[in-house]
Design a protein around this motif. Structure first.
Motif, PDB file in Angstrom:
ATOM      1  N   MET A   1       0.613  -1.315  -0.243  1.00 46.99           N
ATOM      2  CA  MET A   1      -0.101   0.304  -0.377  1.00 46.99           C
ATOM      3  C   MET A   1       0.927   1.241  -0.047  1.00 46.99           C
ATOM      4  O   MET A   1       2.161   1.574   0.715  1.00 46.99           O
ATOM      5  CB  MET A   1      -0.542   0.102   1.326  1.00 46.99           C
ATOM      6  N   PRO A   2       0.299   2.512  -1.543  1.00 49.85           N
ATOM      7  CA  PRO A   2       1.427   3.276  -0.735  1.00 49.85           C
ATOM      8  C   PRO A   2       1.791   4.056  -0.188  1.00 49.85           C
ATOM      9  O   PRO A   2       0.677   4.286   1.416  1.00 49.85           O
ATOM     10  CB  PRO A   2       1.033   4.471  -2.028  1.00 49.85           C
ATOM     11  N   LEU A   3       2.666   4.519   0.999  1.00 51.02           N
ATOM     12  CA  LEU A   3       2.656   5.737   2.204  1.00 51.02           C
ATOM     13  C   LEU A   3       2.144   6.576   1.717  1.00 51.02           C
ATOM     14  O   LEU A   3       1.656   7.725   0.200  1.00 51.02           O
ATOM     15  CB  LEU A   3       3.900   6.025   2.351  1.00 51.02           C
ATOM     16  N   SER A   4       1.319   7.089   2.226  1.00 52.89           N
ATOM     17  CA  SER A   4       0.827   9.046   1.980  1.00 52.89           C
ATOM     18  C   SER A   4       2.195  10.113   1.852  1.00 52.89           C
ATOM     19  O   SER A   4       3.164   9.195   2.700  1.00 52.89           O
ATOM     20  CB  SER A   4      -0.504   9.269   3.997  1.00 52.89           C
ATOM     21  N   ALA A   5       1.667  10.498   1.765  1.00 47.01           N
ATOM     22  CA  ALA A   5       3.137  12.263   1.464  1.00 47.01           C
ATOM     23  C   ALA A   5       3.186  12.212   3.055  1.00 47.01           C
ATOM     24  O   ALA A   5       4.753  12.246   2.918  1.00 47.01           O
ATOM     25  CB  ALA A   5       2.432  13.549   0.583  1.00 47.01           C
ATOM     26  N   GLU A  66       6.025  -0.005   2.501  1.00 40.44           N
ATOM     27  CA  GLU A  66       4.807   0.458   2.049  1.00 40.44           C
ATOM     28  C   GLU A  66       4.452  -1.205   2.750  1.00 40.44           C
ATOM     29  O   GLU A  66       3.187  -1.418   2.411  1.00 40.44           O
ATOM     30  CB  GLU A  66       4.891   1.036   0.129  1.00 40.44           C
ATOM     31  N   LYS A  67       4.573  -1.943   3.179  1.00 37.44           N
ATOM     32  CA  LYS A  67       4.417  -2.794   3.752  1.00 37.44           C
ATOM     33  C   LYS A  67       3.928  -3.050   5.032  1.00 37.44           C
ATOM     34  O   LYS A  67       3.229  -3.704   5.368  1.00 37.44           O
ATOM     35  CB  LYS A  67       5.096  -4.444   3.601  1.00 37.44           C
ATOM     36  N   GLN A  68       4.729  -2.042   5.227  1.00 37.59           N
ATOM     37  CA  GLN A  68       4.074  -1.876   7.695  1.00 37.59           C
ATOM     38  C   GLN A  68       2.481  -1.707   7.546  1.00 37.59           C
ATOM     39  O   GLN A  68       2.547  -0.251   6.704  1.00 37.59           O
ATOM     40  CB  GLN A  68       5.528  -1.564   7.864  1.00 37.59           C
TER      41      GLN A  68
END
Length: 142
Positions: A1-5, A66-68
């Motif tokens: 899941m992509p990280l937020s800014a 991104e996987k955490q």
């Protein structure tokens, strides 16, 4: 899941604090770099992610992050903790027992702090309280 800014910025900052050379951190810093933004890996998980490497590149670190899970809901842990003392599964705890446990935790609370915590739930005539009141309070005031 992509990280937020915002999460990515925190990750970048944590990484930069530990850089041994541009874009690289030593393997020994990975766990701390993961915990700064809110991940909570065990040392075993960190070692497995490293796979014997001596260093971690920034791109690899971001891929790991991104996987955490970075923002865990503490109410689940609280709920699980209180159920230990709920031997009947009723959602009720003995207020005197809870007061004693809170007062004797590894983190010592003052008498005033324990009294403040015990004002949160409604305590019945049978000295029982609903631990859902405490969980709801903690969720609102984290």
């Amino acid at each position: 899941m992509p990280l937020s800014a915002e999460d990515r910025a925190v990750c970048e900052e944590a990484f930069k604090l530990h850089e041994s050379s541009p874009g690289v951190i030593p393997a020994t810093a990975l766990g701390e770099c993961m915990r700064c933004p809110g991940a909570n890996p065990s040392e075993e998980e960190v070692q497995a992610l490293l796979g014997g490497k001596n260093s971690v590149k920034f791109e690899d670190y971001i891929a790991i992050m991104e996987k955490q899970t970075l923002h865990e809901d503490p109410t689940t842990a609280l709920q699980d903790g209180f159920t230990i003392f709920d031997s009947t599964g009723s959602g009720q705890l003995d207020a005197l027992e809870l007061r004693n446990v809170i007062g004797n935790l590894g983190e010592r609370f003052t008498i005033a702090e324990v009294e403040e915590m015990m004002r949160v739930p409604e305590i019945g005539a049978d000295h029982k309280l609903s631990y859902n009141d405490l969980v709801s309070f903690a969720a609102k005031h984290r």
